[in-house]
Design a protein around this motif. Sequence first.
Motif, mmCIF file in Angstrom:
data_model
loop_
_atom_site.group_PDB
_atom_site.id
_atom_site.type_symbol
_atom_site.label_atom_id
_atom_site.label_comp_id
_atom_site.label_asym_id
_atom_site.label_seq_id
_atom_site.Cartn_x
_atom_site.Cartn_y
_atom_site.Cartn_z
ATOM 1 N N ALA A 1 74.514 -64.432 9.946
ATOM 2 C CA ALA A 1 73.856 -65.734 9.799
ATOM 3 C C ALA A 1 74.850 -66.793 9.314
ATOM 4 O O ALA A 1 74.864 -67.927 9.821
ATOM 5 C CB ALA A 1 72.678 -65.625 8.835
ATOM 6 N N LEU A 2 75.690 -66.429 8.342
ATOM 7 C CA LEU A 2 76.656 -67.394 7.800
ATOM 8 C C LEU A 2 77.712 -67.781 8.832
ATOM 9 O O LEU A 2 77.970 -68.974 9.058
ATOM 10 C CB LEU A 2 77.335 -66.817 6.555
ATOM 11 N N THR A 3 78.326 -66.793 9.472
ATOM 12 C CA THR A 3 79.359 -67.114 10.460
ATOM 13 C C THR A 3 78.757 -67.864 11.646
ATOM 14 O O THR A 3 79.385 -68.750 12.219
ATOM 15 C CB THR A 3 80.091 -65.856 10.954
ATOM 16 N N GLY A 4 77.509 -67.520 11.992
ATOM 17 C CA GLY A 4 76.825 -68.241 13.070
ATOM 18 C C GLY A 4 76.542 -69.681 12.692
ATOM 19 O O GLY A 4 76.708 -70.591 13.507
ATOM 20 N N TRP A 5 76.110 -69.893 11.450
ATOM 21 C CA TRP A 5 75.827 -71.239 10.962
ATOM 22 C C TRP A 5 77.098 -72.082 10.973
ATOM 23 O O TRP A 5 77.081 -73.248 11.387
ATOM 24 C CB TRP A 5 75.248 -71.160 9.557
ATOM 25 N N LEU A 6 78.204 -71.493 10.536
ATOM 26 C CA LEU A 6 79.483 -72.212 10.538
ATOM 27 C C LEU A 6 79.958 -72.485 11.972
ATOM 28 O O LEU A 6 80.512 -73.542 12.258
ATOM 29 C CB LEU A 6 80.534 -71.427 9.749
ATOM 30 N N ALA A 7 79.724 -71.527 12.860
ATOM 31 C CA ALA A 7 80.099 -71.734 14.266
ATOM 32 C C ALA A 7 79.329 -72.894 14.867
ATOM 33 O O ALA A 7 79.862 -73.655 15.679
ATOM 34 C CB ALA A 7 79.857 -70.459 15.074
ATOM 35 N N GLN A 8 78.078 -73.038 14.474
ATOM 36 C CA GLN A 8 77.268 -74.143 14.979
ATOM 37 C C GLN A 8 77.733 -75.490 14.430
ATOM 38 O O GLN A 8 77.263 -76.529 14.861
ATOM 39 C CB GLN A 8 75.797 -73.899 14.650
ATOM 40 N N ARG A 9 78.652 -75.438 13.495
ATOM 41 C CA ARG A 9 79.280 -76.650 12.970
ATOM 42 C C ARG A 9 80.756 -76.722 13.371
ATOM 43 O O ARG A 9 81.560 -77.382 12.732
ATOM 44 C CB ARG A 9 79.111 -76.686 11.449
ATOM 45 N N ASN A 10 81.094 -75.985 14.442
ATOM 46 C CA ASN A 10 82.420 -76.006 15.083
ATOM 47 C C ASN A 10 83.557 -75.421 14.236
ATOM 48 O O ASN A 10 84.721 -75.694 14.502
ATOM 49 C CB ASN A 10 82.788 -77.432 15.521
ATOM 50 N N TRP A 11 83.248 -74.606 13.264
ATOM 51 C CA TRP A 11 84.292 -73.963 12.471
ATOM 52 C C TRP A 11 85.057 -72.926 13.287
ATOM 53 O O TRP A 11 86.159 -72.535 12.914
ATOM 54 C CB TRP A 11 83.686 -73.283 11.241
ATOM 55 N N ASP A 12 84.481 -72.463 14.370
ATOM 56 C CA ASP A 12 85.084 -71.366 15.135
ATOM 57 C C ASP A 12 86.000 -71.842 16.259
ATOM 58 O O ASP A 12 86.551 -71.024 16.992
ATOM 59 C CB ASP A 12 83.989 -70.470 15.720
ATOM 60 N N LYS A 13 86.205 -73.132 16.388
ATOM 61 C CA LYS A 13 86.999 -73.635 17.515
ATOM 62 C C LYS A 13 88.492 -73.682 17.234
ATOM 63 O O LYS A 13 89.291 -73.732 18.168
ATOM 64 C CB LYS A 13 86.491 -75.005 17.941
ATOM 65 N N LYS A 14 88.871 -73.676 15.971
ATOM 66 C CA LYS A 14 90.287 -73.666 15.577
ATOM 67 C C LYS A 14 90.537 -72.458 14.686
ATOM 68 O O LYS A 14 89.648 -72.006 13.957
ATOM 69 C CB LYS A 14 90.654 -74.932 14.818
ATOM 70 N N PHE A 15 91.767 -71.961 14.701
ATOM 71 C CA PHE A 15 92.074 -70.726 13.975
ATOM 72 C C PHE A 15 91.761 -70.838 12.488
ATOM 73 O O PHE A 15 91.144 -69.935 11.911
ATOM 74 C CB PHE A 15 93.546 -70.341 14.171
ATOM 75 N N LEU A 16 92.171 -71.932 11.842
ATOM 76 C CA LEU A 16 91.988 -72.042 10.392
ATOM 77 C C LEU A 16 90.509 -72.025 10.012
ATOM 78 O O LEU A 16 90.100 -71.284 9.113
ATOM 79 C CB LEU A 16 92.662 -73.314 9.859
ATOM 80 N N GLY A 17 89.716 -72.842 10.703
ATOM 81 C CA GLY A 17 88.287 -72.858 10.408
ATOM 82 C C GLY A 17 87.637 -71.518 10.679
ATOM 83 O O GLY A 17 86.805 -71.048 9.896
ATOM 84 N N ALA A 18 88.035 -70.885 11.776
ATOM 85 C CA ALA A 18 87.487 -69.563 12.110
ATOM 86 C C ALA A 18 87.894 -68.536 11.067
ATOM 87 O O ALA A 18 87.086 -67.694 10.663
ATOM 88 C CB ALA A 18 87.962 -69.142 13.497
ATOM 89 N N ALA A 19 89.147 -68.599 10.597
ATOM 90 C CA ALA A 19 89.621 -67.650 9.588
ATOM 91 C C ALA A 19 88.829 -67.800 8.293
ATOM 92 O O ALA A 19 88.447 -66.801 7.661
ATOM 93 C CB ALA A 19 91.109 -67.857 9.337
ATOM 94 N N ILE A 20 88.555 -69.041 7.908
ATOM 95 C CA ILE A 20 87.753 -69.274 6.701
ATOM 96 C C ILE A 20 86.337 -68.747 6.905
ATOM 97 O O ILE A 20 85.776 -68.078 6.030
ATOM 98 C CB ILE A 20 87.746 -70.769 6.338
ATOM 99 N N SER A 21 85.765 -69.045 8.058
ATOM 100 C CA SER A 21 84.411 -68.593 8.367
ATOM 101 C C SER A 21 84.313 -67.068 8.328
ATOM 102 O O SER A 21 83.411 -66.505 7.696
ATOM 103 C CB SER A 21 84.011 -69.103 9.757
ATOM 104 N N PHE A 22 85.240 -66.399 8.981
ATOM 105 C CA PHE A 22 85.185 -64.944 9.058
ATOM 106 C C PHE A 22 85.537 -64.292 7.722
ATOM 107 O O PHE A 22 85.021 -63.224 7.399
ATOM 108 C CB PHE A 22 86.082 -64.435 10.178
ATOM 109 N N SER A 23 86.392 -64.939 6.954
ATOM 110 C CA SER A 23 86.672 -64.430 5.603
ATOM 111 C C SER A 23 85.422 -64.527 4.737
ATOM 112 O O SER A 23 85.105 -63.605 3.971
ATOM 113 C CB SER A 23 87.824 -65.220 4.964
ATOM 114 N N ALA A 24 84.700 -65.646 4.866
ATOM 115 C CA ALA A 24 83.454 -65.809 4.106
ATOM 116 C C ALA A 24 82.431 -64.756 4.523
ATOM 117 O O ALA A 24 81.750 -64.169 3.672
ATOM 118 C CB ALA A 24 82.892 -67.216 4.326
#
Length: 199
Positions: A114-137
Amino acid sequence: MSTLSLSIGRPTLADRLFSRSLATDIVLVTAGAAVTAVASQLYIPIQPVPITMQTLAVLLVGSTLGAARGALSMVLYMALGLVGLPVFSEGASGAAVLFGATGGYIVGFVFAAALTGWLAQRNWDKKFLGAAISFSAGTVVIFAFGLIGLAIVLGGTLEQTLAWGLYPFILGGVVKAALAAAIIPATWKLADRIDARRN
């Protein structure tokens, strides 16, 4: 004209690749549960908690499907295990697993997706840094639930709980989060290139 869908909120990678519809959502949720079940069979058998590829699957499913569908996919995964299908690590199933040493981690899958999906819906998954933070969380969420469950079930000290349920998994958790952070943005870029060629 809107189409009925389980996907709530902004589009994710799945919405980029497939049209939104209830039928598509059901297939995606089921596929997410299946991917997690397969990943659970890729394990190193240590006790009391095996090292598996489940966390990588959870991160990828959550990010790809979004918060609602990602969480539903993990709920389906748990339900399949509860009714007796051997989807948990080492081919296990049943309520004993959810109330055992690994149960907290499995419950954590729902919230991590749910958390990683929520962040993806806010475009955190489109760049490596944002995705890394999202997946670490997301990884931290899984460990938080897992360690609480482990402490309750095994009744060890804090140091014992960390030794059983965290320390052996730190390096793998970092590697899996980084791998997911490389895969998802690369898939977005590939989708952009395909669209550009079509146009």
